[in-house]
Write an enzyme that holds these catalytic residues in place. Structure first.
Site, PDB file in Angstrom:
ATOM      1  N   GLY A 160       2.431 -43.573  56.884  1.00  0.00           N
ATOM      2  CA  GLY A 160       3.605 -43.695  57.755  1.00  0.00           C
ATOM      3  C   GLY A 160       3.369 -43.052  59.110  1.00  0.00           C
ATOM      4  N   GLN A 170       8.528 -41.805  62.992  1.00  0.00           N
ATOM      5  CA  GLN A 170       9.002 -40.773  63.918  1.00  0.00           C
ATOM      6  C   GLN A 170       8.272 -39.431  63.714  1.00  0.00           C
ATOM      7  OE1 GLN A 170      12.835 -39.149  63.279  1.00  0.00           O
ATOM      8  NE2 GLN A 170      13.264 -38.808  65.436  1.00  0.00           N
ATOM      9  N   ASN A 173      -0.716 -50.252  52.851  1.00  0.00           N
ATOM     10  CA  ASN A 173       0.588 -50.434  52.217  1.00  0.00           C
ATOM     11  C   ASN A 173       0.632 -49.488  51.015  1.00  0.00           C
ATOM     12  OD1 ASN A 173       2.806 -51.237  50.820  1.00  0.00           O
ATOM     13  ND2 ASN A 173       2.257 -53.410  50.703  1.00  0.00           N
ATOM     14  N   TYR A 227      18.703 -44.055  49.545  1.00  0.00           N
ATOM     15  CA  TYR A 227      17.722 -43.143  50.159  1.00  0.00           C
ATOM     16  C   TYR A 227      17.826 -41.765  49.502  1.00  0.00           C
ATOM     17  CZ  TYR A 227      15.560 -40.396  53.959  1.00  0.00           C
ATOM     18  OH  TYR A 227      14.795 -39.540  54.708  1.00  0.00           O
ATOM     19  N   LYS A 253      15.213 -39.665  47.182  1.00  0.00           N
ATOM     20  CA  LYS A 253      14.714 -38.334  47.562  1.00  0.00           C
ATOM     21  C   LYS A 253      14.921 -37.336  46.422  1.00  0.00           C
ATOM     22  CE  LYS A 253      12.963 -39.163  51.604  1.00  0.00           C
ATOM     23  NZ  LYS A 253      11.492 -39.149  51.752  1.00  0.00           N
TER      24      LYS A 253
HETATM   25  N1  SER Z   1      17.199 -38.818  59.360  1.00  0.00           N
HETATM   26  C1  SER Z   1      17.345 -39.345  58.051  1.00  0.00           C
HETATM   27  C2  SER Z   1      18.323 -40.459  58.030  1.00  0.00           C
HETATM   28  O1  SER Z   1      19.229 -40.422  58.824  1.00  0.00           O
HETATM   29  C3  SER Z   1      17.810 -38.268  57.099  1.00  0.00           C
HETATM   30  O2  SER Z   1      16.721 -37.805  56.395  1.00  0.00           O
HETATM   31  O3  SER Z   1      18.211 -41.320  57.226  1.00  0.00           O
END
Ligand code: SER
Length: 322
Positions: free
Chosen positions: A9, A13, A53, A143, A147
Site C-alpha cells: 500500500g 496516504q 496484490n 472497516y 480492524k
Molecule cells: N482515516 C480513516 C477513515 O476515515 C480512519 O482510520 O476511514
C-alpha cells in the site's frame, strides 16, 4: 542490523510519507515499495518498486523471497467510507490481505510485521471522550469490523507463533504529501486544498463533529518508534491507542482563517456523518506513551501552519503549470 523492508500500500496516504522516511533511515535499496493499482509518486520510484496484490498470497511470498525481506509494513487497506460502499471488498482486502501477509511472515520467519489499526475499532458504546485502551470494541462499519478482527488475528499470531507483530490505532491522518482515499476523516485534508484553491469548502461532516486526528510527521514518527522499540517494551500485539489532537471542522476552519480571513465553509453532511458519529471524539493513549515513549509534536495550530506553508506554494505553481 539494518532491516530489509517490504511496504504494501505504498502509494496510499501513509505509504507516501512512510516509504521516504524509511529510506532516509535505513537506505534507499533496503525498502521495497509495493503498489497495487495506484501509480505511486516519482519519489516512491527512487528506490525498488513492485506491483503487488495482497490478496495473492503467492505473489506476496515471491516478493519476500526475491528481496530477502525480513520486515513488512502491511498498509494496503480499504478505508471506512469506501468500505461501506463495498463491504465485501473491504473484508477481502483487509482480512485476506492481512492473513496472507501474516502467513508469509510465518513461513519466511520474518523478524517483524507492522499493521495499522484505527480509531474505527470503536463503536457507539465506547466512551466518546478519552476512549480508553480497553474500551468495548463494537464497531458498526465493515472497516471497523475488519480492524477489530485484524487486531485479534495479529495477537493470535503473536501468542500462537511468537510472531513480533506491532500495531497502532491511528487517528484521522493529515498529510501535505498525499491525499487520503475513501475515509471519513478525509475532509481534514480536503479542507486545506480547497481553502488554497477556491477560498471556500463544502464539508461533508457537521461543523461540530470532533474526531481524533494527527499530522503525518507525528504518525511516521510513532510508527518508527514502535517498530524500533525493544521487544520487552512492546506489551501488546493488538493495536495501541495513539493520539495527538482532536478537532472539529469548525475548529480547523477557524485556524485556517487566521491566515486566510476570507475562507468560507458550508456544511452538507452526507453518509459519512453516521460513521463519524460512531467514533470517539478523543482517545486515551497513555499506554503508548508509557510503554515506548510516544509523544506528539504537532498541535492544531502548528499543523495548520505547516500544511499551508507546504501546500500553498506547491498548489500555486501547479496552477501556473510550472
Ligand atoms: N482515516 C480513516 C477513515 O476515515 C480512519 O482510520 O476511514
Amino acid at each position: 542490523m539494518t532491516p530489509k523492508i517490504l511496504v504494501t500500500g505504498s502509494a496510499g496516504q501513509i505509504g507516501a510519507e512512510l516509504v521516504p522516511a524509511l529510506r532516509a533511515r535505513y537506505g534507499r535499496d533496503q525498502i521495497v515499495a509495493a503498489i497495487h493499482k495506484a501509480a505511486g509518486s516519482p519519489l516512491l520510484r527512487e528506490g525498488p518498486v513492485e506491483t503487488l496484490n495482497v490478496s495473492d498470497s503467492s505473489a506476496v511470498s515471491r516478493v519476500v523471497r526475491q528481496y530477502g525481506i525480513d520486515t513488512v509494513y502491511h498498509l494496503a487497506a480499504v478505508l471506512s467510507a469506501t468500505g461501506e460502499k463495498s463491504p465485501d471488498l473491504a473484508w477481502e482486502v483487509n482480512m485476506q490481505g492481512l492473513k496472507n501477509v501474516l502467513d508469509v511472515a510465518r513461513q519466511a520467519k520474518l523478524r517483524r510485521v507492522f499493521w495499522p489499526s484505527s480509531i474505527a475499532v470503536f463503536g457507539p458504546d465506547a466512551p466518546r471522550k478519552n476512549a480508553p485502551q480497553n474500551a468495548p470494541l463494537n464497531p458498526t462499519t465493515m472497516y471497523g469490523v475488519s480492524k477489530v478482527a485484524g487486531e485479534l488475528l495479529c495477537n493470535y499470531y503473536f501468542l500462537k507463533y511468537g510472531m513480533d507483530v506491532r500495531c497502532i490505532r491511528y487517528p484521522g491522518l493529515i498529510s501535505s504529501e498525499a491525499l487520503p482515499g475513501g475515509g471519513t476523516t478525509d475532509y481534514a485534508v480536503e479542507i486545506f486544498y480547497s481553502a488554497i484553491q477556491k477560498g471556500s469548502y463544502s464539508c461533508f461532516l457537521e461543523k461540530n463533529s470532533t474526531l481524533p486526528m494527527m499530522y503525518m510527521p507525528d504518525a511516521v514518527e510513532a510508527t518508527l518508534k514502535l517498530m524500533e522499540a525493544e521487544p520487552s517494551k512492546v506489551k501488546r500485539h493488538s493495536g495501541y491507542n495513539l493520539a495527538a489532537i482532536s478537532f472539529s471542522p469548525e475548529e480547523v476552519a477557524a485556524e485556517i482563517r487566521k491566515q486566510m480571513p476570507a475562507f468560507k465553509v458550508t456544511y452538507s453532511p452526507d453518509q459519512r456523518q453516521k460513521i463519524a458519529d460512531s467514533w470517539p471524539m478523543s482517545i486515551d493513549d497513555s499506554e503508548a506513551r508509557r510503554d515506548w515513549g510516544w509523544a506528539h509534536r504537532f498541535d492544531l495550530s502548528k499543523m495548520t501552519g505547516d500544511m499551508l506553508a507546504r501546500l500553498g506554494p506547491r498548489l500555486a505553481s501547479a496552477q501556473k503549470g510550472v
